[in-house]
Design a protein around this motif. Structure first.
Motif, PDB file in Angstrom:
ATOM      1  N   SER A   1      33.904  43.931  41.334  1.00  0.00           N
ATOM      2  CA  SER A   1      33.774  44.796  40.163  1.00  0.00           C
ATOM      3  C   SER A   1      34.465  44.210  38.938  1.00  0.00           C
ATOM      4  CB  SER A   1      34.351  46.179  40.465  1.00  0.00           C
ATOM      5  OG  SER A   1      35.767  46.138  40.575  1.00  0.00           O
ATOM      6  N   SER A   2      35.530  43.434  39.135  1.00  0.00           N
ATOM      7  CA  SER A   2      36.312  42.953  37.989  1.00  0.00           C
ATOM      8  C   SER A   2      36.382  41.441  37.850  1.00  0.00           C
ATOM      9  CB  SER A   2      37.749  43.496  38.082  1.00  0.00           C
ATOM     10  OG  SER A   2      38.393  42.992  39.249  1.00  0.00           O
ATOM     11  N   SER A   3      36.107  40.695  38.911  1.00  0.00           N
ATOM     12  CA  SER A   3      36.303  39.238  38.856  1.00  0.00           C
ATOM     13  C   SER A   3      35.401  38.574  37.832  1.00  0.00           C
ATOM     14  CB  SER A   3      36.074  38.614  40.239  1.00  0.00           C
ATOM     15  OG  SER A   3      34.736  38.841  40.670  1.00  0.00           O
ATOM     16  N   ILE A   4      34.312  39.220  37.476  1.00  0.00           N
ATOM     17  CA  ILE A   4      33.365  38.623  36.541  1.00  0.00           C
ATOM     18  C   ILE A   4      33.855  38.713  35.094  1.00  0.00           C
ATOM     19  CG2 ILE A   4      31.986  40.683  36.026  1.00  0.00           C
ATOM     20  CD1 ILE A   4      29.496  38.907  36.385  1.00  0.00           C
ATOM     21  N   VAL A   5      34.828  39.592  34.822  1.00  0.00           N
ATOM     22  CA  VAL A   5      35.291  39.796  33.443  1.00  0.00           C
ATOM     23  C   VAL A   5      35.815  38.512  32.800  1.00  0.00           C
ATOM     24  CG1 VAL A   5      36.949  41.027  31.989  1.00  0.00           C
ATOM     25  CG2 VAL A   5      35.731  42.249  33.800  1.00  0.00           C
ATOM     26  N   PRO A   6      36.724  37.745  33.451  1.00  0.00           N
ATOM     27  CA  PRO A   6      37.188  36.504  32.817  1.00  0.00           C
ATOM     28  C   PRO A   6      36.090  35.445  32.698  1.00  0.00           C
ATOM     29  CG  PRO A   6      38.632  37.169  34.638  1.00  0.00           C
ATOM     30  CD  PRO A   6      37.395  37.983  34.743  1.00  0.00           C
ATOM     31  N   ALA A   7      35.010  35.608  33.457  1.00  0.00           N
ATOM     32  CA  ALA A   7      33.945  34.593  33.488  1.00  0.00           C
ATOM     33  C   ALA A   7      32.837  34.857  32.482  1.00  0.00           C
ATOM     34  CB  ALA A   7      33.347  34.513  34.894  1.00  0.00           C
ATOM     35  N   LEU A   8      32.872  35.992  31.773  1.00  0.00           N
ATOM     36  CA  LEU A   8      31.766  36.332  30.882  1.00  0.00           C
ATOM     37  C   LEU A   8      31.473  35.255  29.828  1.00  0.00           C
ATOM     38  CD1 LEU A   8      32.292  40.180  30.353  1.00  0.00           C
ATOM     39  CD2 LEU A   8      30.590  39.033  31.784  1.00  0.00           C
ATOM     40  N   PRO A   9      32.490  34.679  29.179  1.00  0.00           N
ATOM     41  CA  PRO A   9      32.176  33.610  28.215  1.00  0.00           C
ATOM     42  C   PRO A   9      31.499  32.408  28.873  1.00  0.00           C
ATOM     43  CG  PRO A   9      34.385  34.459  27.833  1.00  0.00           C
ATOM     44  CD  PRO A   9      33.921  35.041  29.126  1.00  0.00           C
TER      45      PRO A   9
ATOM     46  N   ALA B   1      41.989  36.400  40.407  1.00  0.00           N
ATOM     47  CA  ALA B   1      41.174  35.441  41.158  1.00  0.00           C
ATOM     48  C   ALA B   1      40.005  34.938  40.322  1.00  0.00           C
ATOM     49  CB  ALA B   1      40.663  36.087  42.442  1.00  0.00           C
ATOM     50  N   GLY B   2      39.401  35.824  39.527  1.00  0.00           N
ATOM     51  CA  GLY B   2      38.284  35.415  38.687  1.00  0.00           C
ATOM     52  C   GLY B   2      38.698  34.383  37.650  1.00  0.00           C
ATOM     53  N   ALA B   3      39.840  34.586  37.027  1.00  0.00           N
ATOM     54  CA  ALA B   3      40.325  33.632  36.026  1.00  0.00           C
ATOM     55  C   ALA B   3      40.602  32.270  36.654  1.00  0.00           C
ATOM     56  CB  ALA B   3      41.592  34.171  35.373  1.00  0.00           C
ATOM     57  N   ALA B   4      41.260  32.272  37.816  1.00  0.00           N
ATOM     58  CA  ALA B   4      41.575  31.005  38.482  1.00  0.00           C
ATOM     59  C   ALA B   4      40.304  30.290  38.943  1.00  0.00           C
ATOM     60  CB  ALA B   4      42.498  31.269  39.676  1.00  0.00           C
ATOM     61  N   THR B   5      39.334  31.056  39.437  1.00  0.00           N
ATOM     62  CA  THR B   5      38.091  30.461  39.929  1.00  0.00           C
ATOM     63  C   THR B   5      37.302  29.810  38.800  1.00  0.00           C
ATOM     64  OG1 THR B   5      37.961  32.081  41.727  1.00  0.00           O
ATOM     65  CG2 THR B   5      35.933  30.925  41.138  1.00  0.00           C
ATOM     66  N   VAL B   6      37.184  30.505  37.685  1.00  0.00           N
ATOM     67  CA  VAL B   6      36.406  29.976  36.558  1.00  0.00           C
ATOM     68  C   VAL B   6      37.052  28.725  35.978  1.00  0.00           C
ATOM     69  CG1 VAL B   6      35.639  30.476  34.216  1.00  0.00           C
ATOM     70  CG2 VAL B   6      35.365  32.178  35.988  1.00  0.00           C
ATOM     71  N   GLU B   7      38.384  28.690  35.988  1.00  0.00           N
ATOM     72  CA  GLU B   7      39.067  27.525  35.427  1.00  0.00           C
ATOM     73  C   GLU B   7      38.903  26.295  36.313  1.00  0.00           C
ATOM     74  OE1 GLU B   7      43.662  26.743  34.746  1.00  0.00           O
ATOM     75  OE2 GLU B   7      42.769  27.843  33.074  1.00  0.00           O
ATOM     76  N   ARG B   8      38.833  26.492  37.631  1.00  0.00           N
ATOM     77  CA  ARG B   8      38.790  25.364  38.559  1.00  0.00           C
ATOM     78  C   ARG B   8      37.386  25.057  39.071  1.00  0.00           C
ATOM     79  NH1 ARG B   8      43.632  22.854  37.761  1.00  0.00           N
ATOM     80  NH2 ARG B   8      45.306  24.412  37.720  1.00  0.00           N
ATOM     81  N   LEU B   9      36.534  26.083  39.173  1.00  0.00           N
ATOM     82  CA  LEU B   9      35.206  25.922  39.765  1.00  0.00           C
ATOM     83  C   LEU B   9      34.161  26.523  38.828  1.00  0.00           C
ATOM     84  CD1 LEU B   9      36.238  27.154  43.340  1.00  0.00           C
ATOM     85  CD2 LEU B   9      35.870  24.774  42.677  1.00  0.00           C
ATOM     86  N   SER B  10      32.917  26.540  39.247  1.00  0.00           N
ATOM     87  CA  SER B  10      31.861  27.171  38.453  1.00  0.00           C
ATOM     88  C   SER B  10      31.850  28.672  38.721  1.00  0.00           C
ATOM     89  CB  SER B  10      30.501  26.577  38.810  1.00  0.00           C
ATOM     90  OG  SER B  10      30.147  26.901  40.147  1.00  0.00           O
ATOM     91  N   TRP B  11      31.217  29.445  37.815  1.00  0.00           N
ATOM     92  CA  TRP B  11      31.213  30.895  37.967  1.00  0.00           C
ATOM     93  C   TRP B  11      30.465  31.351  39.211  1.00  0.00           C
ATOM     94  CZ3 TRP B  11      26.424  33.077  38.100  1.00  0.00           C
ATOM     95  CH2 TRP B  11      25.378  32.431  37.439  1.00  0.00           C
ATOM     96  N   GLN B  12      29.564  30.516  39.735  1.00  0.00           N
ATOM     97  CA  GLN B  12      28.844  30.911  40.950  1.00  0.00           C
ATOM     98  C   GLN B  12      29.782  31.164  42.130  1.00  0.00           C
ATOM     99  OE1 GLN B  12      27.850  28.505  38.908  1.00  0.00           O
ATOM    100  NE2 GLN B  12      25.668  28.785  38.461  1.00  0.00           N
ATOM    101  N   TRP B  13      30.936  30.503  42.128  1.00  0.00           N
ATOM    102  CA  TRP B  13      31.888  30.691  43.217  1.00  0.00           C
ATOM    103  C   TRP B  13      32.507  32.100  43.210  1.00  0.00           C
ATOM    104  CZ3 TRP B  13      32.362  27.888  47.449  1.00  0.00           C
ATOM    105  CH2 TRP B  13      31.841  26.589  47.424  1.00  0.00           C
TER     106      TRP B  13
END
Length: 486
Positions: free
Chosen positions: A31-39, A157-169
């Motif tokens: 529900s929330s992990s996608i928020v840091p990945a929106l840009p 977790a979303g912020a860390a994932t987007v910084e290190r991997l692609s948003w698909q992860w």
């Protein structure tokens, strides 16, 4: 059914609770992990900021409608069966999101994912039906707290994932957890014999879906259209009119989708109003706190934090929610769920009042986040127990679903009000001014103060007066002590 027929092969409640918690946590994180990945998603899919916000709006609309309906279906057709299919739907939506290469497909995937909100009312019902009485309050409290815990974990977790991997992860990793939860549900979660007969009232379901979706869609577009826009007002008014028609149809129905007599029980409506106010006051923090921390120091108030570091400002809140969630059982037994709801709401109000008055240093936000985590953990855990205690066993899914929906609707309203305050106050360069954040913090404080007062109206003054939740085993043995209170 005899007592002897209930004894064999019932799964250890700890195993069942672990399975339910894993599924609920996966949904809450999504529900929330996608928020840091929106840009990043906006850039990757070559879409607009307005378009990408539909990844949140679609999820919200689907969750609001699906949660209540699935809770009711669980009461009718079996909670374990409906939970398994809910997890299958959640896994399907998550797989589609991981594979999507267009905004349209990704929005469709998020809509499918939102249906997974039904996990929580179904889990409440399974706990009530299957667990020993002395474990029910703590288990429902933990499941309720997971909604907040997962949202906090998702941001970090979303912020860390987007910084290190692609948003698909953001979808591949939860997918593995959801599949595991589905398999374990099929293998370890027992099917409850508590059912309510009847059929699906499709007219009521359609009116409920259209009414809630239209209302929430109007609120979600206020940032772009403005609160006074004719389109905004028309959608909100239309949604309220359709919801009124839904209530009228349900009230006259012999087989309602959501029993309006149940909704009038004092223990239900007071808990639902409290849930709405709690959602309105606290949900925006998961977005506002990181946004505040990310603003450059040149603004005079931002901390200049990176995306990952800004998410860590919510870590004290997440840790506090986890600790309080695990302590939900002893707290409810000693002090009563009503007291926990009132004190939790007061803690949350105090946390926002603190950061509204003092936000010059990072430790101000860290302290506020810790107090907020205690408040959310106490209040969320208590509300889940209070609404379950107020209804009969065969109404647990529907009642729990509507309570979760009320939190979601409140969160949508509070989040959009916060976005409006921040958008209306900018400085040179288009950056937000501190005034918008301060107004948001005071707004949240106001909602939560009213929430604290409303919590005092919930029946039951303490642990001795709180009516126990009857389990399936006690029902079959004829020892049920009616739990509806009003």
């Amino acid at each position: 059914m005899s007592a002897g027929e209930l004894q064999p092969d019932r799964i250890n409640p700890r195993i069942t609770l672990a399975v339910l918690s894993v599924g609920g946590l996966a949904y809450a994180v999504l529900s929330s992990s996608i928020v840091p990945a929106l840009p990043s998603i906006q850039h990757s899919l070559h879409t607009t900021e307005t378009g990408v916000t539909w990844l949140l709006t679609g999820y919200l609309l689907s969750a609001s409608v699906g949660t209540a309906i699935l809770g009711r279906l669980g009461d009718m057709y079996g909670k374990e069966r409906v939970l398994l299919w809910t997890l299958v739907l959640l896994a399907s939506g998550t797989l589609l999101a991981a594979l999507a290469h267009s905004l349209t497909l990704l929005i469709a995937a998020r809509v499918i994912q939102g249906v997974g909100g039904g996990i929580f009312p179904l889990a409440f019902g399974i706990v009530r039906d299957e667990f020993p009485r002395n474990q029910v309050a703590g288990s429902i409290g933990l499941m309720s707290a997971i909604l907040g815990i997962g949202a906090g974990v998702g941001i970090v977790a979303g912020a860390a994932t987007v910084e290190r991997l692609s948003w698909q992860w953001l979808f591949w990793m939860p997918l593995a957890v959801i599949v595991l939860a589905a398999v374990c549900t099929w293998r370890f979660v027992p099917e409850s014999p508590v059912r309510v007969s009847g059929r699906i009232n499709w007219t009521a379901g359609a009116l409920m879906s259209v009414g809630i979706s239209t209302f929430l869609f109007g609120i979600s577009e206020t940032t772009a259209w403005g609160w006074g826009s004719p389109r905004t007002l028309a959608l909100i008014a239309a949604g309220l009119v359709v919801c009124g028609a839904w209530v009228a149809v349900e009230a006259r129905s012999t087989e309602p989708l959501i029993d309006m007599n149940m909704m009038r029980i004092r223990g239900v409506w007071t808990t639902n109003v409290t849930a709405f106010l709690l959602g309105a006051g606290m949900y925006s923090s998961f977005i506002i706190f990181p946004q505040f921390a990310q603003l450059p120091k040149s603004t005079g108030f931002g901390f200049g934090a990176s995306v990952v570091v800004s998410g860590l400002y919510l870590l004290p809140s997440t840790v506090a929610m986890v600790l309080v969630g695990f302590a939900a059982g002893p707290i409810a037994r000693r002090y009563g769920s009503k007291s926990a709801a009132v004190i939790g709401s007061a803690f949350a109000a105090g946390s926002f009042a603190l950061i509204a008055a003092a936000h010059d240093h990072p430790y101000d936000m860290l302290l506020s986040a810790a107090l907020l985590g205690i408040g959310i953990g106490l209040a969320f855990a208590a509300l889940g127990n209070l609404v379950v205690q107020a209804v009969a066993p065969h109404q647990t899914g529907a009642a729990g679903g509507m309570n979760t929906v009320m939190r979601t609707i409140g969160g949508a309203l509070g989040g959009q009000l916060a976005a409006t305050f921040i958008a209306e106050h900018t400085v040179a360069g288009g950056l937000p001014a501190v005034t918008g954040f301060t107004e948001t913090f005071w707004m949240a404080t106001g909602f939560l103060v009213v929430c604290t007062i409303t919590g005092l109206l919930i029946p039951g003054g303490g642990p001795r007066r709180t009516r126990p939740v009857a389990t399936t085993q006690e029902l079959a043995l004829g020892t049920t002590r009616g739990s509806a209170e009003g």
